[in-house]
Design an enzyme around this catalytic site. Structure first.
Site, PDB file in Angstrom:
ATOM      1  N   GLU A   1       4.195   4.705  -6.926  1.00  0.00           N
ATOM      2  CA  GLU A   1       3.319   4.891  -8.087  1.00  0.00           C
ATOM      3  C   GLU A   1       1.947   5.476  -7.756  1.00  0.00           C
ATOM      4  OE1 GLU A   1       3.333   1.254 -10.380  1.00  0.00           O
ATOM      5  OE2 GLU A   1       5.519   1.282 -10.565  1.00  0.00           O
TER       6      GLU A   1
ATOM      7  N   GLU B   1      15.222   2.409  -9.759  1.00  0.00           N
ATOM      8  CA  GLU B   1      14.963   1.077 -10.334  1.00  0.00           C
ATOM      9  C   GLU B   1      15.547   0.992 -11.737  1.00  0.00           C
ATOM     10  OE1 GLU B   1      10.819  -0.064 -10.029  1.00  0.00           O
ATOM     11  OE2 GLU B   1      10.604   0.840  -8.048  1.00  0.00           O
TER      12      GLU B   1
HETATM   13  C1  XIL Z   1       8.563  -5.824  -9.745  1.00  0.00           C
HETATM   14  C2  XIL Z   1       9.459  -7.003  -9.414  1.00  0.00           C
HETATM   15  O1  XIL Z   1      10.705  -6.784 -10.001  1.00  0.00           O
HETATM   16  C3  XIL Z   1       8.840  -8.276  -9.918  1.00  0.00           C
HETATM   17  O2  XIL Z   1       9.589  -9.398  -9.504  1.00  0.00           O
HETATM   18  C4  XIL Z   1       7.409  -8.403  -9.404  1.00  0.00           C
HETATM   19  O3  XIL Z   1       6.802  -9.539  -9.960  1.00  0.00           O
HETATM   20  C5  XIL Z   1       6.602  -7.165  -9.737  1.00  0.00           C
HETATM   21  O4  XIL Z   1       7.265  -6.034  -9.241  1.00  0.00           O
HETATM   22  N1  XIL Z   1       7.992  -0.815 -10.234  1.00  0.00           N
HETATM   23  C6  XIL Z   1       8.240  -1.097  -8.915  1.00  0.00           C
HETATM   24  C7  XIL Z   1       8.789  -2.416  -8.519  1.00  0.00           C
HETATM   25  O5  XIL Z   1       8.101  -0.203  -8.066  1.00  0.00           O
HETATM   26  O6  XIL Z   1       8.368  -2.822  -7.247  1.00  0.00           O
HETATM   27  C8  XIL Z   1       8.450  -3.461  -9.543  1.00  0.00           C
HETATM   28  O7  XIL Z   1       9.092  -4.667  -9.172  1.00  0.00           O
HETATM   29  C9  XIL Z   1       8.853  -3.009 -10.920  1.00  0.00           C
HETATM   30  C10 XIL Z   1       8.108  -1.762 -11.305  1.00  0.00           C
END
Ligand code: XIL
Length: 430
Positions: free
Chosen positions: A225, A341
């Site tokens: 990000e 994701e």
């Molecule tokens: C999220 C996890 O799923 C949660 O458990 C945690 O509290 C916060 O992070 N983008 C990403 C991931 O790159 O690392 C994030 O994961 C979700 C959004």
């Protein structure tokens, strides 16, 4: 196989139904479908039997929907595509094979994010990992704060558990994530006083974390990000206003990539971002960043599309053609692309739950289809498998159903949608 089917269809002299209306149109459509069945039926049936473990390929409402659209096909390639979609739905329903095997035949790896304690405490979890998952990502265990809580102090217990799980099940590993300015940073990093101080933390963090599993983690999200958050106030240059950016300048992304290449030259290095599935200023900003990195010779191998669809941006569901075009745009720079994701939030969609779940099934099919159509799209990682573990509930407290398995590990329409897309692609590739 795809080409052969197109050739056969081309020689099948499809009746032209474009001018027909009313009853003549539907008769014409039936003649068209029959012509297609005559031309390609035996070939497709033989291949379908192989992919469906010999189970009978059955028809249902979804097949009927595509079948009726088939009659409007303009040309042989379009008819062939629909035919593959049709066969994919039917084979998907008939096969006992999971997403792991079908994905590999379709030319991509299906993955999931995991929390090791969820896997260890739920007996329903491991069998699904074995049958449906080819690639694992640590949902949180490899982020900076858990692995490197104090300068020079490392705790790899949870991360090692993910690596052990992957290696015992022969899953590929995606490392997530080394440098994420927006979250999971310990206070000493957020509070670094100078660029030199931060740079020494960064160099140690990347060398030690990647070095621990060098040669064993196939891909790393080196930077996560880098763009300013979708709900944050925009920054003048569109990049996230985080400690790395403030103390090291925007060049921190290239610096991190260089450090990562040195720590494990075998790993594919990714930059991972949300909200870039949809064309527009955000995707353009990310594209420009990637172009700048490549022009500067930074060691970048791939782009991760997070694909939190329906959530980022809220309520938007870019269609399959849009996602395919977005993937291609980056693939044309010579990069690998993956959906890293994936989940499909239903929270901001109206309708009763059964109809939203049906929508989700069709939508997952389209998203998977988009990846199967782009050769550089090497994987699709889900951000969890069963709704009971979704981050959308855990992080935000929302009641949501974004994943392919329900709370009790029953397969949802989303699962069958994924399987249909993979079966269709496997058939095309045969
Ligand atoms: C999220 C996890 O799923 C949660 O458990 C945690 O509290 C916060 O992070 N983008 C990403 C991931 O790159 O690392 C994030 O994961 C979700 C959004």
């Amino acid at each position: 196989m795809h080409r052969l089917v197109i050739v056969l269809l081309g020689s099948a002299a499809l009746p032209d139904c474009s001018q027909a209306a009313g009853a003549p149109a539907s008769r014409c459509a039936v003649r068209q479908v029959n012509a297609i069945a005559r031309a390609c039926g035996p070939l497709l049936r033989a291949e379908a039997r192989r992919l469906s473990d010999g189970n009978t390929v059955r028809r249902d409402a979804r097949v009927a929907r595509v079948l009726s659209r088939l009659s409007h096909a303009r040309d042989a390639p379009q008819a062939a595509d629909m035919l593959f979609r049709l066969a994919g739905i039917a084979i998907g329903d008939a096969t006992t094979r999971g997403l792991r095997a079908l994905g590999e035949e379709a030319g991509l790896l299906i993955g999931t994010a995991v929390e090791p304690h969820d896997v260890a405490s739920d007996p329903n979890y491991p069998p699904v990992l074995a049958s449906d998952v080819a690639s694992l990502t640590a949902e949180n265990a490899m982020k900076w704060a858990p692995v490197h809580p104090d300068p020079g102090t490392y705790d790899f217990a949870a991360a090692d558990a993910v690596v052990a799980l992957a290696e015992s099940g022969s899953h590929r590993l995606r490392g997530h994530t080394l440098v994420w300015g927006g979250a999971a940073l310990p206070p000493y990093v957020e509070g670094a006083a100078t660029g030199d101080e931060l740079r020494s933390y960064l160099a140690d963090h990347i060398a030690t974390t990647m070095g621990r599993w060098a040669g064993r983690i196939a891909q790393w999200d080196v930077v996560n990000e880098p763009l300013s958050g979708i709900l944050d106030p925009p920054t003048p240059d569109g990049l996230d206003d985080n400690v790395f950016r403030r103390l090291l300048g925007p060049g921190y992304v290239a610096e991190a990539l260089e450090l990562a290449r040195a720590a494990d030259p075998t790993a594919k290095l990714y930059v991972n971002e949300n909200g870039i599935e949809v064309p527009g200023p955000r995707q353009d900003r990310f594209f420009a960043l990637v172009q700048e990195l490549l022009a500067a010779g930074a060691p970048l191998d791939g782009v991760g599309f997070q694909a939190h669809l329906g959530l980022i941006p809220i309520g938007q569901y870019p269609d399959a053609a849009t996602i395919e075009a977005s993937l291609r745009r980056f693939a044309e720079l010579g990069l690998e692309v993956e959906l890293t994701e994936l989940d499909v939030t239903l929270l901001f969609r109206s309708g009763d739950l059964p109809s939203r779940l049906e929508f989700q099934g069709d939508y997952y099919r389209g998203v998977l289809e988009a990846c199967t159509r782009v050769p550089a799209c090497t994987g699709v990682t889900l951000w969890g498998l069963a709704d009971r573990y979704t981050w959308v509930r855990r992080s935000f407290g929302f009641t949501d159903f974004p994943l392919p398995f329900d709370d009790d590990w029953r397969r949802k329409p989303a699962y069958f949608g994924m399987r249909a897309a993979l079966a269709a692609a496997a058939l095309r590739n045969a």
